[in-house]
Design an enzyme around this catalytic site. Structure first.
Site, PDB file in Angstrom:
ATOM      1  N   LYS A  27     -13.076  -0.167   6.279  1.00 29.41           N
ATOM      2  CA  LYS A  27     -14.555  -0.950   4.537  1.00 29.41           C
ATOM      3  C   LYS A  27     -15.254  -1.961   4.934  1.00 29.41           C
ATOM      4  O   LYS A  27     -15.791  -2.139   4.669  1.00 29.41           O
ATOM      5  CB  LYS A  27     -12.324  -1.990   4.078  1.00 29.41           C
ATOM      6  CG  LYS A  27     -11.795  -1.372   3.973  1.00 29.41           C
ATOM      7  CD  LYS A  27     -11.524  -0.642   2.841  1.00 29.41           C
ATOM      8  CE  LYS A  27      -9.527   0.538   2.975  1.00 29.41           C
ATOM      9  NZ  LYS A  27      -9.555   0.668   1.256  1.00 29.41           N
ATOM     10  N   TRP A  33       1.248  -1.321   0.583  1.00 30.26           N
ATOM     11  CA  TRP A  33      -0.185  -0.247  -0.165  1.00 30.26           C
ATOM     12  C   TRP A  33       0.829   1.404   0.025  1.00 30.26           C
ATOM     13  O   TRP A  33       1.567   1.778   0.474  1.00 30.26           O
ATOM     14  CB  TRP A  33      -1.006   0.322   0.873  1.00 30.26           C
ATOM     15  CG  TRP A  33      -1.832   1.092   1.155  1.00 30.26           C
ATOM     16  CD1 TRP A  33      -2.765   2.181   1.000  1.00 30.26           C
ATOM     17  CD2 TRP A  33      -2.184   2.208   2.559  1.00 30.26           C
ATOM     18  NE1 TRP A  33      -3.569   3.070   0.606  1.00 30.26           N
ATOM     19  CE2 TRP A  33      -3.259   3.122   2.144  1.00 30.26           C
ATOM     20  CE3 TRP A  33      -1.671   1.890   4.306  1.00 30.26           C
ATOM     21  CZ2 TRP A  33      -3.182   4.100   3.342  1.00 30.26           C
ATOM     22  CZ3 TRP A  33      -1.538   3.063   5.000  1.00 30.26           C
ATOM     23  CH2 TRP A  33      -2.389   3.553   4.067  1.00 30.26           C
ATOM     24  N   ASP A  45      -0.414  -5.603   8.958  1.00 31.97           N
ATOM     25  CA  ASP A  45      -1.966  -3.797   8.945  1.00 31.97           C
ATOM     26  C   ASP A  45      -2.922  -5.353   8.531  1.00 31.97           C
ATOM     27  O   ASP A  45      -2.605  -6.032   7.396  1.00 31.97           O
ATOM     28  CB  ASP A  45      -1.065  -3.625   8.335  1.00 31.97           C
ATOM     29  CG  ASP A  45      -2.023  -2.437   7.457  1.00 31.97           C
ATOM     30  OD1 ASP A  45      -3.281  -2.112   8.320  1.00 31.97           O
ATOM     31  OD2 ASP A  45      -2.291  -1.827   6.718  1.00 31.97           O
TER      32      ASP A  45
END
Ligand code: PGU
Length: 461
Positions: free
Chosen positions: A306, A189, A270
């Site tokens: 999300k 990311w 993460d």
């Protein structure tokens, strides 16, 4: 009037500078000359060997350079500016309905209604965040019956979503493990590097993606983690790796844990997509739980952007699993100390929503159903995109890698020039690394997207 002359050339002698002063016929009290190191953030005007930064009747911020657009969030800005009817935003990883509209989960609306009915106050939260949130978030991640929770070995602090939680951890690493390296996957990311750079934490990359197989470069990953200095932090995506959509198998996770243990590294997870990869919250936490079950000390950043669609609420947490409850208490105290001068204490609204949804059995079950629906819709467009590509592309190219990837994204393998073609010719907005967010795609748009991908793949080098 102040004129500042900054010499970019170490060879600019005091005599040269004096000469310049004289030529400009300015009193020396009004003129400052100095030698400066090149600073990438300062805009300078160069003339020959002498660089001049003028501050005459201009903004004091004249030297501030224009920052480039963000590689992910900047895509949404460019999308908004496009007036073409066919435009499609597959840049940011944000869930959309089949009508390509943003989606607020029903369980979120229900939790908010309850919160409104209770007329709860808006007092400051403690620095570590809402206690009810911190409790359920650790339970959701590790499992409520996990002994590490019962033994008080997890330091949990509410953070400003995944990003803010990663940032707390990064500052903690910089403060307590000076010089320790964070290993990040290649690719990863985009914001990971910014977070560690801004926290002054050195990082390097480990191999992850193999373009030849469009799969995991497992041998490369293992040898790079092995070769890293002992006691490094290894950043791992808990599930639904961003941007590749490729996760290690359970056997590969075990092997990764072996090497991390062998090298005395510290795993740093993460977890931004728990529930979004498989549709199951437990299955998506299995990598983290595997490491915790080995008795390892680990760091885990969580995000509810999300899986609960709470993007703008900025709700997440940093969890540090320690060998003793005593260490956990000390770690927590230091995380609070890092948070206090940054933002003092976190926002309450998102924390209350999570606490209400996860802490209430009825809402929790409803959430799981809604998440399965979201994950299911993404799986459907993934299948339809594959079908459309396979039917339309007569070259014999194997597109099955799209089906093997999981989560919100598909890593198409398109290069930068090809992604430019996707945007300039087809009005399909995506990141330049070739990633598309399937969460922003509808079944109705799959054929159009397939045409765009085939054109970009075969007609643009
Ligand atoms: N970690 C990973 C792996 C992510 O993909 C994201 C979000 C985050 C952390 C942070 O999300 P928070 O909203 O701070 O919880 N990535 C998305 C969202 C856009 C962005 O770059 O922030 C993405 O499109 O990659």
């Amino acid at each position: 009037m102040v004129i500042s002359l900054a010499s970019a050339s170490p060879s600019a002698s005091p005599a040269m500078l004096e000469n310049l002063k004289a030529q400009m016929k300015l009193g020396s009290s009004h003129v400052m000359f100095r030698k400066e190191k090149a600073n990438p953030f300062i805009k300078t005007q160069s003339s020959g060997r002498i660089t001049m930064a003028l501050a005459v009747n201009v903004s004091r911020f004249e030297g501030v350079t224009m920052a480039p657009p963000d590689p992910i969030l900047g895509v949404s800005e460019a999308f908004k500016a496009d007036t073409n009817d066919m435009k499609l935003n597959l840049g940011v990883g944000a869930y959309r309905t089949e009508e390509l509209q943003p989606y607020v989960l029903n369980v979120v609306k229900k939790a908010e209604n309850r919160m409104l009915e209770r007329r709860e106050n808006k007092e400051y939260l403690p620095i570590e965040g809402l206690a009810a949130f911190n409790k359920v978030t650790a339970e959701l991640l590790f499992g409520a019956d996990n002994p590490i929770i019962q033994q008080g070995r997890v330091a949990t602090v509410q953070g400003l979503s995944g990003t803010g939680s990663l940032r707390l951890a990064a500052v903690f690493i910089e403060r307590y493990f000076p010089g320790a390296k964070v290993l990040i996957s290649s690719p990863t990311w985009g914001n990971h590097k910014n977070i560690f750079n801004d926290s002054r934490v050195p990082w390097s990359e480990y191999r992850y993606y193999d373009p030849k197989t469009v799969g995991l470069d497992f041998d490369g990953l293992i040898s790079d983690i092995k070769a890293a200095p002992e006691g490094s932090f290894v950043l791992l995506h808990g599930c639904a790796h961003n941007p590749t959509g490729i996760d290690p198998t359970p056997e590969q996770w075990e092997k990764i844990a072996d090497i991390i243990q062998e090298r005395n590294h510290i795993p740093f997870f993460d977890v931004a997509y728990q529930g979004f990869a498989s549709g199951s919250l437990d299955a998506d936490a299995s990598s983290v739980r595997l490491f915790a079950a080995r008795g390892l000390e680990i760091l885990v950043a969580q995000s509810y952007s999300k899986n609960l669609g709470l993007y703008a609420e900025r709700i997440g947490a940093i969890n540090v699993v320690c060998s003793t409850s005593d260490a956990a208490a000390r770690v927590k105290s230091q995380l609070k100390r890092i948070a206090r001068p940054m933002y003092s204490n976190p926002p309450i609204h998102g924390a209350r929503i999570v606490a209400n949804v996860v802490g209430d059995p009825a809402l929790f079950n409803e959430w799981k159903e809604e998440m399965e629906l979201m994950a299911g819709r993404i799986k459907n467009v993934r299948q339809k995109l594959f079908d459309s590509l396979s039917a339309k592309d007569k070259s014999g190219k194997d597109w099955s890698f799209i089906l093997k990837q999981i989560g919100m994204f598909s890593f198409t393998g398109l290069n930068k020039t090809q992604t430019d073609n996707m945007t300039d010719k087809w009005h399909v907005y995506m990141t330049k690394d070739g990633r598309i967010s399937l969460a922003g795609l509808s079944l109705a748009k799959c054929e159009y997207l397939a045409d765009a991908i085939i054109d970009s793949f075969h007609n643009v080098s």
